[in-house]
Design an enzyme around this catalytic site. Structure first.
Site, PDB file in Angstrom:
ATOM      1  N   TYR A  26       0.829  -1.212   0.000  1.00  0.00           N
ATOM      2  CA  TYR A  26       0.000   0.000   0.000  1.00  0.00           C
ATOM      3  C   TYR A  26       0.861   1.259   0.000  1.00  0.00           C
ATOM      4  O   TYR A  26       0.557   2.234  -0.693  1.00  0.00           O
ATOM      5  CB  TYR A  26      -0.932  -0.005   1.214  1.00  0.00           C
ATOM      6  CG  TYR A  26      -1.696   1.290   1.374  1.00  0.00           C
ATOM      7  CD1 TYR A  26      -2.783   1.574   0.549  1.00  0.00           C
ATOM      8  CD2 TYR A  26      -1.323   2.223   2.326  1.00  0.00           C
ATOM      9  CE1 TYR A  26      -3.473   2.774   0.677  1.00  0.00           C
ATOM     10  CE2 TYR A  26      -2.010   3.421   2.463  1.00  0.00           C
ATOM     11  CZ  TYR A  26      -3.088   3.685   1.636  1.00  0.00           C
ATOM     12  OH  TYR A  26      -3.757   4.876   1.760  1.00  0.00           O
ATOM     13  N   GLU A  27       1.942   1.240   0.765  1.00  0.00           N
ATOM     14  CA  GLU A  27       2.817   2.403   0.876  1.00  0.00           C
ATOM     15  C   GLU A  27       3.851   2.474  -0.247  1.00  0.00           C
ATOM     16  O   GLU A  27       4.718   3.339  -0.238  1.00  0.00           O
ATOM     17  CB  GLU A  27       3.527   2.399   2.238  1.00  0.00           C
ATOM     18  CG  GLU A  27       2.586   2.645   3.387  1.00  0.00           C
ATOM     19  CD  GLU A  27       3.275   2.683   4.737  1.00  0.00           C
ATOM     20  OE1 GLU A  27       4.395   2.132   4.886  1.00  0.00           O
ATOM     21  OE2 GLU A  27       2.680   3.264   5.672  1.00  0.00           O
ATOM     22  N   VAL A  88      -5.143  -1.458   8.066  1.00  0.00           N
ATOM     23  CA  VAL A  88      -6.433  -2.132   7.938  1.00  0.00           C
ATOM     24  C   VAL A  88      -6.571  -2.519   6.468  1.00  0.00           C
ATOM     25  O   VAL A  88      -6.336  -1.692   5.580  1.00  0.00           O
ATOM     26  CB  VAL A  88      -7.594  -1.209   8.376  1.00  0.00           C
ATOM     27  CG1 VAL A  88      -8.940  -1.873   8.109  1.00  0.00           C
ATOM     28  CG2 VAL A  88      -7.458  -0.850   9.858  1.00  0.00           C
ATOM     29  N   GLY A  94     -13.439   1.724   6.653  1.00  0.00           N
ATOM     30  CA  GLY A  94     -14.752   2.329   6.805  1.00  0.00           C
ATOM     31  C   GLY A  94     -15.594   1.664   7.874  1.00  0.00           C
ATOM     32  O   GLY A  94     -16.664   2.163   8.227  1.00  0.00           O
ATOM     33  N   ASN A 125       0.095  10.594   1.978  1.00  0.00           N
ATOM     34  CA  ASN A 125      -1.076   9.804   2.365  1.00  0.00           C
ATOM     35  C   ASN A 125      -2.171  10.709   2.945  1.00  0.00           C
ATOM     36  O   ASN A 125      -2.455  10.682   4.144  1.00  0.00           O
ATOM     37  CB  ASN A 125      -0.657   8.716   3.360  1.00  0.00           C
ATOM     38  CG  ASN A 125      -1.719   7.642   3.504  1.00  0.00           C
ATOM     39  OD1 ASN A 125      -2.868   7.819   3.117  1.00  0.00           O
ATOM     40  ND2 ASN A 125      -1.320   6.521   4.078  1.00  0.00           N
ATOM     41  N   TYR A 132      -6.334  10.961  10.785  1.00  0.00           N
ATOM     42  CA  TYR A 132      -5.642  11.234  12.042  1.00  0.00           C
ATOM     43  C   TYR A 132      -6.048  12.594  12.611  1.00  0.00           C
ATOM     44  O   TYR A 132      -6.251  12.727  13.814  1.00  0.00           O
ATOM     45  CB  TYR A 132      -4.129  11.165  11.860  1.00  0.00           C
ATOM     46  CG  TYR A 132      -3.614   9.797  11.446  1.00  0.00           C
ATOM     47  CD1 TYR A 132      -4.196   8.621  11.914  1.00  0.00           C
ATOM     48  CD2 TYR A 132      -2.538   9.680  10.579  1.00  0.00           C
ATOM     49  CE1 TYR A 132      -3.724   7.378  11.540  1.00  0.00           C
ATOM     50  CE2 TYR A 132      -2.050   8.434  10.198  1.00  0.00           C
ATOM     51  CZ  TYR A 132      -2.651   7.293  10.676  1.00  0.00           C
ATOM     52  OH  TYR A 132      -2.173   6.059  10.308  1.00  0.00           O
TER      53      TYR A 132
END
Length: 164
Positions: A26-27, A88, A94, A125, A132
């Protein structure tokens, strides 16, 4: 839908390794993943664990994790928790699991009289940064992360033996 947070056990090692690799994908950092499962298991669940992991579940299915360790604030004179990784799975986003994982860590901070809970986020991101912020986190703009790794780490360590 039910959410649950539980401490990881050694039996969760394949799950944790898979979630770390999914986070790295993902990163866009999969090329940075170098650990082997056996060493990771020793560092997380061996005689001297260096970090802790909690697993987040949605309806009994593991869908995320938080890996963290304790640090110490000299200015506060109190411990803190540093969140190394929070992830996640996309299909579970969600559902409130990310918030539940962070709330769990905040609860640990309160229980252990910690001064703070902190972590880093990649500057690109935007969804994570917005999330956050919605939880009350603030950016530490005046701080820059520094790192010594690769060949520079043993080179710096050699300076200790030269000084002795």
């Amino acid at each position: 839908m039910t959410l649950a947070i539980r401490p990881a056990t050694r039996a969760d090692l394949p799950l944790i390794a898979g979630l770390i690799r999914a986070l790295a994908d993902y990163e866009k950092l999969a090329h940075e993943v170098r650990f082997d499962d056996a060493t990771l298991g020793t560092k997380l669940f061996g005689e001297r664990p260096y970090a802790e992991v909690v697993i987040g579940e949605v309806d009994g299915v593991p869908q995320g994790f938080a890996l963290f360790f304790h640090n110490f604030s000299t200015f506060e004179g109190k411990p803190g928790i540093y969140l190394e990784d929070l992830f996640v799975r996309p299909e579970a986003r969600g559902a409130g699991l990310g918030k539940a994982l962070l709330a769990h860590l905040a609860q640990l901070c309160v229980e252990h009289d910690c001064a703070r809970l902190e972590w880093s986020v990649l500057d690109w991101n935007a969804p994570a940064i917005g999330f956050y912020h919605s939880l009350g986190a603030r950016m530490m703009d005046e701080w820059t992360v520094m790192r010594v790794d690769g060949d520079a780490l043993p080179a710096l360590a050699q300076a200790a033996t030269s000084a002795a």
